[in-house]
Design a protein around this motif. Sequence first.
Motif, short mmCIF file in Angstrom:
data_model
loop_
_atom_site.label_atom_id
_atom_site.label_comp_id
_atom_site.label_asym_id
_atom_site.label_seq_id
_atom_site.Cartn_x
_atom_site.Cartn_y
_atom_site.Cartn_z
N ILE A 1 2.24 1.67 -3.48
CA ILE A 1 1.28 2.11 -4.44
C ILE A 1 1.02 3.46 -4.15
N VAL A 2 0.81 4.21 -3.01
CA VAL A 2 0.76 5.51 -2.77
C VAL A 2 1.55 6.24 -3.15
N GLY A 3 3.02 5.68 -2.90
CA GLY A 3 4.34 6.63 -3.30
C GLY A 3 4.40 6.86 -4.71
N VAL B 1 1.77 6.77 -7.13
CA VAL B 1 0.57 7.43 -7.57
C VAL B 1 0.56 8.85 -7.15
N VAL B 2 1.00 9.35 -6.04
CA VAL B 2 0.96 10.59 -5.44
C VAL B 2 2.15 11.32 -5.82
N ALA C 1 0.85 -1.38 0.10
CA ALA C 1 0.07 0.05 -0.06
C ALA C 1 0.82 1.31 -0.02
N LEU C 2 1.75 1.31 0.71
CA LEU C 2 2.82 2.53 0.96
C LEU C 2 3.64 2.56 -0.67
N LEU D 1 7.41 7.42 0.27
CA LEU D 1 6.59 6.65 0.74
C LEU D 1 7.05 5.02 0.07
#
Length: 54
Positions: free
Chosen positions: A16-18, A20-21, A13-14, A27
């Motif tokens: 993917i967020v790292g 995408v954002v 999850a970290l 992250l």
Amino acid sequence: MVLFLLVVIVAIALGIVGIVVEGMLYLLAIGVLLLIADVVYLTLRSVRSRRPVS
């Protein structure tokens, strides 16, 4: 084993967020380091649990 799976899910999850954002690549780095640490932990745990049969 539940802890291992939970940490893997958090690492993914970290990551993917790292990705995408924008501006949150740290992250991704934290997720990768967490995943590596978790795999090392699992490896050490499995090596220690092996006992020679006498």
